[in-house]
Design a protein around this motif. Structure first.
Motif, PDB file in Angstrom:
ATOM      1  N   PRO A  73       0.825  -1.226   0.000  1.00 22.71           N
ATOM      2  CA  PRO A  73       0.000   0.000   0.000  1.00 22.71           C
ATOM      3  C   PRO A  73       0.855   1.269   0.000  1.00 22.71           C
ATOM      4  CG  PRO A  73       0.038  -0.961   2.192  1.00 22.71           C
ATOM      5  CD  PRO A  73       0.786  -1.913   1.310  1.00 22.71           C
ATOM      6  N   VAL A 104      -1.187   5.115  -0.359  1.00 21.69           N
ATOM      7  CA  VAL A 104      -2.269   5.520   0.540  1.00 21.69           C
ATOM      8  C   VAL A 104      -2.270   7.031   0.754  1.00 21.69           C
ATOM      9  CG1 VAL A 104      -3.104   5.410   2.926  1.00 21.69           C
ATOM     10  CG2 VAL A 104      -2.518   3.302   1.703  1.00 21.69           C
ATOM     11  N   SER A 146      -3.219  -0.308  -2.164  1.00 21.46           N
ATOM     12  CA  SER A 146      -3.478   0.998  -1.556  1.00 21.46           C
ATOM     13  C   SER A 146      -4.969   1.316  -1.538  1.00 21.46           C
ATOM     14  CB  SER A 146      -2.713   2.080  -2.327  1.00 21.46           C
ATOM     15  OG  SER A 146      -1.330   1.809  -2.371  1.00 21.46           O
TER      16      SER A 146
END
Length: 575
Positions: free
Chosen positions: A211, A214, A286
């Protein structure tokens, strides 16, 4: 009192019938039309439901529709004026509204009766109240907080409330153009998965990435002080162009949602034929991570607002089983209920329950732990079909059946398992399933070669005997509808590699002997021979809706390389 509940003129059209508050039958239109997520008027599902209930439309006292054209009218008008939504989208909305308002005429045409013969009262139940009712009134809770999250329905994307007894109180909502479902769908399209309902592919791809984006996505979707979220409208087309959805021949299709600004910030979108890169995997991870964060943020706020430890979750976003599996460990809630059809198909049930419990003030019935509400066929009907097609088969007793099926699985075979009433909802739960041995490392390749032909990054799910969940999974919970993903214990992953995803998780179905004894006994026989109380369970289909009839099951068996087909106690082996 018969109530006919409908989800119509939208994706995942469906119908159900309640008799004095008891669910008699429910099914999705796609099972009959053989088109995934079929949209429009669920005429075939309605005919099926009436036939199964052994009544005619003249016996129906109430008809509920999980859409209310009059909901949020003022907000709709203000948005149209403020944003200058395109004329084409406005015409689409008007046409859809007119269809919703002509249910009796549509019913009369579908059933071959005169409109005046249909005496039932029509009730338009607002979309998210239908969702909320499908969860709370079917739950075991006398009192619960409720969260409904999807794309949009009746100009609303998110609604929170409290259920007590046979009443639901709405506390607050998020309205157009802000939507967590639209956020997820937009990036699903951007990642090269263009079809209605493709969001689960992003969920399956996410564990292969990190991720890393983000913080970048926090400019796209933002947390708000009132416990909700808002979208940065520059990244999306729908605030000015609307969410244009069509259903040519019943196939739902949503126009592109991402804007040139999103492309400028995130680069060129992936086309569906393009190979997947680390960048795509990281973006999927993400999107999944920030979606979970938004859900947990809303639930934290809802718990503070209500001080109730039970939560019911519903709506299209409630199909995100990865997020669902983390809710009890990531929020203050202690017990959770998610219905078998949290998506729009379930609003046919929800609209009927909202009328019966909330509006008519009738008492609630038993919780819904049995999703088997669809088509059913007798052994005699199945035998007549096989004799007609000159198919060689054996008719076995239960013990013989369990023995031969488990032997086939242990030898590396793939088995089509067709039993009882079809499941209601998107998951195969042991009545319309394809089964395999979870101990094999090559099951994904075998299933994709023989039947599925689907993306390699998508996992297959485990069905596990309910009493063994704590032995194999880090979390202990009842998961009857395959609605949650849990971490598999480290020392068990080597035993069931076929259902262990790349991140060590599995989307489990806990099988209860009291709910589904035949499927339970089959898995138990496999356990007796192998020591493993788990089977690989994937839906009985081949890039089509889950099979509904013996003919469809036989057709799927014959055109694939499935090793064995079982319909009730009839067994067919491939030559």
């Amino acid at each position: 009192m018969y109530i006919l509940g409908l989800n119509a003129f939208h994706g995942d059209s469906s119908a159900c019938i309640y008799k004095n508050g008891e669910l008699i039958v429910a099914s999705e239109e796609e099972r009959f039309r053989r088109i995934k997520h079929w949209a429009g008027f669920p005429s075939e599902a309605i005919k099926f439901c009436l036939n199964e209930a052994q009544i005619s439309i003249k016996d129906v006292v109430h008809i509920t529709l999980s859409r209310d054209p009059n909901a949020n009218v003022t907000r709709k008008m203000l948005h149209l004026v403020k944003k200058g939504v395109s004329l084409g989208n406005l015409i689409d909305r008007i046409q859809n509204r007119n269809k919703i308002s002509s249910v009796k005429l549509q019913l009369a045409e579908a059933l071959g009766v005169e409109e005046k013969e249909i005496k039932a009262e029509i009730h338009n139940i607002e979309h998210h109240r239908s969702h909320m009712a499908s969860a709370f009134f079917a739950s075991p809770f006398e009192e619960s907080a409720i969260l409904s999250v999807d794309g949009f329905g009746d100009f609303t994307s998110t609604m929170i409330g409290v259920g007590k007894g046979n009443k639901i109180e709405v506390l607050d909502s998020v309205t157009y153009p802000h939507s967590l479902g639209i956020f997820y769908t937009t990036f699903t399209q951007f990642l090269g998965f263009p079809y209605y309902g493709d969001e689960y592919k992003v969920m399956g791809l996410a564990p292969y990435g990190k991720p890393l984006y983000v913080d970048k996505l926090k400019d796209v979707i933002k947390f708000t002080e009132n416990g909700f979220f808002s979208l940065n409208e520059k990244y999306f087309l729908h605030p000015t162009q609307g969410v244009k959805m069509s259903w040519e021949d019943g196939i739902p299709d949503i126009d592109k949602l991402y804007s040139p600004y999103l492309i400028a910030k995130f680069g060129n979108p992936r086309h569906k034929e393009d190979s997947l890169t680390d960048e795509h995997r990281n973006l999927a991870a993400s999107v999944q991570k920030i979606t979970e964060d938004v859900i947990f943020y809303m639930l934290d706020h809802l718990h503070k607002q209500t001080s109730i430890d039970n939560i019911c979750i519903t709506g299209g976003v409630a199909q995100n089983s990865v997020a669902n599996g983390k809710i009890l460990s990531s929020t203050p809630f202690k017990k959770i209920y998610i219905p078998p059809a949290g998506h729009d198909a379930g609003t046919s049930i929800g609209s009927a329950l909202y009328l019966y419990n909330h509006l008519l003030d009738q008492p609630r019935t038993l919780p819904m732990y049995n999703p088997y509400t669809g088509s059913k066929y007798t052994v005699d009907v199945i035998e007549q079909l096989l004799l007609k097609h000159k198919i060689v088969y054996k008719r076995l007793n239960d013990a013989e059946l369990y023995d031969q099926v488990t032997n086939c699985l242990i030898e590396g075979g793939v088995v089509g398992w067709f039993q009882g009433r079809a499941e209601f909802g998107p998951r195969a739960l042991g009545h319309r399933s394809i089964l395999a041995d979870p101990r094999r490392n090559d099951v994904k390749e075998i299933l994709n070669l023989k039947i599925k032909r689907r993306e390699s990054f998508r996992p297959f799910a485990p069905s596990i005997l309910k009493e063994y969940v704590s032995e194999y999974f880090e979390q202990v919970d009842d998961v009857p509808f395959m609605e949650k993903v849990f971490l598999i214990k480290q020392d068990k992953r080597k035993d069931i590699p076929a259902v262990t995803h790349v991140d060590g998780t599995g989307r489990l179905q806990s099988v209860d002997k009291n709910v589904e004894p035949k499927y339970y006994n089959l898995i138990n026989e496999f356990k007796n021979k192998t020591g493993i109380p788990v089977l690989v369970n994937t839906s009985f289909n081949e890039n089509e809706p889950i099979v509904n009839s013996p003919q469809q099951a036989l057709d799927c068996f014959l055109r694939t390389k499935m090793d064995m087909l079982v319909m009730e106690n009839i067994l067919i082996k491939r030559d």
